[in-house]
Enzyme design. Structure first.
Site, PDB file in Angstrom:
ATOM      1  CG  ASN A 127      -3.445   3.390   0.027  1.00 32.07           C
ATOM      2  OD1 ASN A 127      -3.003   3.518  -1.103  1.00 32.07           O
ATOM      3  ND2 ASN A 127      -3.898   2.236   0.491  1.00 32.07           N
ATOM      4  CB  ALA A 168      -0.938   0.000   1.208  1.00 29.44           C
ATOM      5  CE1 TYR A 196     -36.481   7.776  10.338  1.00 28.40           C
ATOM      6  CE2 TYR A 196     -37.768   9.710   9.733  1.00 28.40           C
ATOM      7  CZ  TYR A 196     -37.710   8.409  10.184  1.00 28.40           C
ATOM      8  OH  TYR A 196     -38.853   7.720  10.461  1.00 28.40           O
ATOM      9  NE  ARG A 248      -1.192  10.745  -8.734  1.00 29.04           N
ATOM     10  CZ  ARG A 248      -1.332   9.496  -8.309  1.00 29.04           C
ATOM     11  NH1 ARG A 248      -1.396   8.506  -9.188  1.00 29.04           N
ATOM     12  NH2 ARG A 248      -1.405   9.227  -7.027  1.00 29.04           N
ATOM     13  CB  VAL A 304      16.834  -2.688   0.226  1.00 25.75           C
ATOM     14  CG1 VAL A 304      17.900  -1.706   0.706  1.00 25.75           C
ATOM     15  CG2 VAL A 304      16.343  -2.305  -1.164  1.00 25.75           C
ATOM     16  CB  SER A 345       0.401  -3.304  -5.750  1.00 30.13           C
ATOM     17  OG  SER A 345      -0.704  -2.610  -5.233  1.00 30.13           O
ATOM     18  CB  CYS A 383      -8.055  -5.996   3.849  1.00 27.29           C
ATOM     19  SG  CYS A 383      -7.102  -4.737   4.740  1.00 27.29           S
TER      20      CYS A 383
END
Length: 448
Positions: free
Chosen positions: A304, A10, A426, A21, A79, A38, A42
């Site tokens: 994230n 994540a 409601y 970006r 690493v 990736s 969950c």
């Protein structure tokens, strides 16, 4: 300018994507130990039962997809050393075993967390598993197919243990859950933990609380049971879900400061104590916004959000974004019972030094007269000295909506008096005329 990201899932992948970006010219390389860069962690318990069908559905993005963004992803690479002085890296190719050197101008550490395996005998036996990665799920599914186990023991009553218990039952296994603490779901207050235990028992899961697994025993290298104090449980599959801990070895050996929680200490810009090194995700310490104390919050959405901040700041070299902290808002479901929490439980609030005042209401998920209505329980925890909302817990249908409202209220520093007059949606199919949040706040306001 070269940015290296250590770790995917994540936080690491979010950081790399965000960096691309905001800095199209940046050279970006991401190293990940697992075969997949990736994944949706969950979803792993639901993959075991086939509720989520198809392995590929849990792969969020592939190295090929990152390559189209001009991000080099090297899976099955670890690493092993960071040299902050020279900005050098020692990397091992886990397929060949060979090592090579790399360098960075800026570095993001997103090494995540590792499963805690109790230091007891027998954890190496065939049939004893942890569940952190897709490769772990692959091994469990292979065992289910090849060995056809009938009895599973789940060690640990947190999110993974509870969800795995449900999904093992769904495929017909006899399941016993072993929890060393007094209750399952230990971050919740006892009344909510007891609801979970009743739901487990109702669905055929034997629950043993206050019992630690003292060892695993087997025959011919294969699991045959789990040893507790004064009792042995037959098992041909065991899942160790006894918790996780931040994976900080790489950063710590490089000289990064470690916080009180055992995770990497960062500032609000996700900077570590090392020059030109940021960190994000499950390996990082943050601040609990309800208590103001250091906190470790190993949740996917938090990772994230941290990755977005770290990726932006590392790419630009400026302190453009901040991560203010977290409330550890979370939810899980056990069979038909959703349970959610945000902020501090009553116990956690007292431990943090607050003079707590609490209110619990039992309400309904719809108008009481509307077909299909179900019970929902909500508990609010407030600071008795100032009336500030500190936390909320809910169980039952609609628990997610109630806790999300409370999380927003805590984030916005609303007091209990503010909650009494909230203007919430409601209609009979969606809830009672007064939301349980307003009901509980009204009770709490009187007590304050």
């Amino acid at each position: 300018m070269r940015l290296v990201v250590v770790g995917g899932v994540a936080a690491g992948t979010k950081a790399a994507s965000r960096a691309r970006r905001v800095a199209p010219e940046l050279e970006i390389t991401l190293y990940q130990e697992e075969p997949e860069v990736s994944i949706s962690e969950c979803g792993l318990p639901y993959f075991l039962s086939g509720t989520v069908s198809g392995r590929e559905r849990l792969v969020a993005r592939t190295p090929e997809e990152f390559a189209r963004m001009d991000i080099e992803v090297r899976t099955r690479h670890r690493v092993e050393r960071i040299d902050p002085a020279s900005k050098g890296l020692l990397v091992r190719d886990l397929r060949s075993g060979e090592t090579f050197e790399d360098s960075y101008d800026r570095l993001i550490v997103a090494t995540g967390a590792r499963a805690v395996v109790p230091p007891v005998e027998g954890t190496e036996l065939e049939g004893v598993f942890t569940l952190r990665f897709l490769t772990d799920a692959d091994r469990i599914l292979r065992h289910l197919k090849e060995r056809s186990p009938e009895r599973a023991v789940v060690v640990g009553g947190g999110y993974i243990g509870l969800e795995a218990s449900e999904n093992f039952r769904k495929i017909g296994l006899e399941v016993t859950l072993v929890q060393s603490a007094e209750h399952v779901a230990p971050t919740h207050d006892p009344e909510f933990s007891e609801m979970v235990e009743r739901e487990l028992a109702k669905n055929g899961v034997e629950v043993n609380t206050g019992s630690a697994a003292e060892g695993f025993y087997g025959e011919a290298g294969r699991l045959r049971g789990v040893r507790l104090a004064g009792r042995c449980l037959d098992a041909d599959l065991a899942l160790v879900g006894a918790g996780i801990e931040p994976e900080v070895t790489l950063a710590q050996e490089a000289g990064a400061k470690i916080g009180r929680t055992g995770a990497i200490r960062v500032d609000r810009h996700m900077k570590t104590s090392l020059p030109d090194v940021w960190a994000a995700g499950d390996c990082v310490e943050t601040t609990n916004l309800a208590s103001g104390l250091p906190a470790w919050v190993p949740l996917g959405d938090t990772a994230n959000q941290m990755g977005r901040v770290a990726g932006t700041n590392a790419a630009t070299g400026r302190d453009e974004l901040e991560f203010p902290g977290a409330l550890a808002t979370g939810i899980f479901r056990v069979f038909e019972l959703p349970v959610a929490k945000t902020g501090l439980s009553e116990r956690e609030a007292r431990q943090a030094g607050f003079a707590t005042v609490c209110a619990t209401v039992e309400s309904t998920s719809r108008a009481a007269y509307y077909p299909g209505t179900k019970k929902v329980t909500l508990k609010l925890v407030a600071d008795g000295d100032g009336g500030t909302l500190l936390g909320a817990q809910a169980a039952g249908e609609g628990a997610d909506r109630l806790v999300d409202v409370c999380a927003t209220a805590i984030w916005g520093r609303l007091g209990v008096a503010d909650l009494v007059n909230l203007d919430l949606a409601y209609a009979p199919p969606f809830g009672p005329a007064l939301s349980p949040v307003i009901q509980a706040a009204s009770v709490l306001s009187g007590r304050l």
